[in-house]
Design a protein around this motif. Structure first.
Motif: not given
Length: 457
Positions: A367-371, A148-149, A319-322, A313-315
């Motif tokens: 958030g999109y890229y993490a998804a 995530s980081l 903590k809260f996911d995506i 937002f990475g933090i």
């Protein structure tokens, strides 16, 4: 190099062991490459006032020039994103860097709108393929604990490129030279990255595990050795889909189809708003009476906001996911764009308004890229990401054209009306994120020694 690993899964070796120095070096290089993409895309926005002044073109025609590389990025994501799954992440990145360097160099010598548009299309082709490949490399090089980081840092590289390019443009290139120097500077920096990628970035073990080329075990262990990871003694079972990384296979998969379509259209809607600010902010501020360097500084502050917003937002993702943080960022981005559209009387206010728009809009991009990293398995990660980015570029490419048409139709003085229309994209993007079913794609594809992930709420 350590002895043989207890298991036979190279993806698990990367996922379950702490990040080493070589892994972080690769992640940092991916950040630099994303920063380079960010500068290359925004170079036309920095150059826009100079182009308008030299060639005397209206905003509707300028919108076509500004959208050219975004259209190219759409095709590049679709065509070269798939190449990263078929031929490897590293060869694809090197090819894309060569295309980008040539396109940027030729753009600096353009003598009219048509040749400039062609060379920006070529540059965008390379950028689109680069984004799909570097996204996959970042995800496949980082451990589960640090992913995530790493993804957040990777995504904020894009606005960091805009910040560095902005300072170079407003403090040097546009002051001592003209708009052509912006493209020439981008070509030189792009060329420098080619030997760095050749020397420092190994092909990912996940790619070899998914594609199973001849000598796959030896190639995987060579890649693991480059990262100072233990070797594996045998290959894990190959997923049935491993030899078919095509978009049609992804869309035919009942689990991946809704994820792919929701992410693709959500990203498309969001980029409609995102690129309205990135592409037209400089021209909007310049038209209110500020100099070209001062107007360019507005975009620099926008990208500073994007970098800070993406990092913070990475933090929140850890903590809260995506889902929930991404939706909140989209909605707050809508509010910020509407405030930008109210207009401002001094340069400081313009800078702060631009800062806020990208603070929230780029946070949503994280958030999109993490998804993307979560939603697509390794065998189709670059293909799936490339398809989503390709569809998303329809919004990106359409954004300057639509905004230019609205300004021409409604008049340049109707900034608030145009901004309210353009910010609807991020609002629709939030709805798509709310609807998308996300789960751990690698686990469900059988590529990890872990149970299938649960849907994200």
């Amino acid at each position: 190099m350590a002895g043989p690993a207890a298991g036979t899964n190279p993806i698990s070796v990367i996922n379950d062991t702490p990040m080493g120095a070589r892994q972080w070096i690769v992640v940092v290089l991916m950040i630099f490459l994303n920063a380079l993409d960010g500068f290359d895309v925004l170079s036309s926005a920095f150059a826009a006032p100079g182009i308008t002044q030299e060639w005397g073109i209206p905003r509707s025609e300028l919108g076509i020039v500004l959208s050219a590389e975004l259209i190219g990025m759409g095709f590049g994501s679709l065509l070269l994103g798939g190449a990263a799954d078929r031929y490897g992440r590293k060869p694809t990145m090197l090819l894309c860097l060569a295309i980008m360097a040539v396109g940027m160099y030729l753009a600096h010598s353009a003598t009219g709108v048509t040749p400039l548009t062609i060379w920006r299309l070529l540059t965008g082709l390379g950028i689109g393929g680069m984004l799909a490949a570097t996204n996959a490399v970042t995800a496949e090089t980082s451990s589960t604990a640090s992913r995530s980081l790493a993804m957040a840092l990777y995504v904020i590289g894009y606005p960091i490129g805009g910040v560095i390019g902005g300072f170079a443009a407003q403090g040097w290139l546009l002051v001592d030279y003209d708009w052509r120097a912006v493209f020439l500077f981008g070509a030189a920096v792009t060329a420098v990255m080619i030997p760095l990628v050749m020397l420092l970035v190994p092909e990912t073990p996940a790619y070899f595990a998914a594609r199973r080329p001849e000598g796959a075990l030896e190639k995987i262990n060579r890649s693991l050795a480059a990262f100072r990871k233990p070797a594996i003694t045998s290959l894990p079972p190959a997923p049935d889909e491993a030899n078919k990384p095509k978009v049609t296979d992804i869309l035919a998969n009942p689990r991946l189809r809704p994820v792919t379509l929701m992410l693709a259209f959500g990203y498309m809607f969001h980029t409609l708003t995102f690129y309205y600010i990135l592409k037209f902010a400089v021209q909007i501020v310049a038209d209110t009476g500020f100099s070209q360097p001062d107007a360019a500084s507005t975009l620099t502050y926008a990208n500073i906001g994007g970098a800070i917003g993406g990092g913070i937002f990475g933090i929140f993702l850890k903590k809260f996911d995506i889902k929930r943080p991404t939706i909140a960022a989209c909605v707050l981005g809508v509010v910020a764009v509407a405030w930008f559209g109210m207009g401002h009387g001094d340069l400081g206010a313009w800078r702060f308004a631009a800062f806020l728009t990208m603070f929230f809009l780029n946070a949503a991009i994280v958030g999109y890229y993490a998804a993307f990293a979560r939603g697509f398995p390794a065998y189709a990660r670059a293909t799936g990401t490339g398809f989503v980015l390709g569809i998303g570029r329809a919004g990106a490419a359409g954004s300057p054209i639509i905004a230019g048409f609205l300004f021409t139709t409604l008049g340049n003085h109707n900034l608030l009306t145009v901004s309210l229309i353009m910010c609807l994209g991020a609002l629709l993007g939030a709805v798509m994120v709310w609807l998308v079913p996300l789960s751990d794609a690698d686990a469900q594809a059988g590529l990890m020694d872990l149970p299938a992930g649960q849907p994200i709420d």
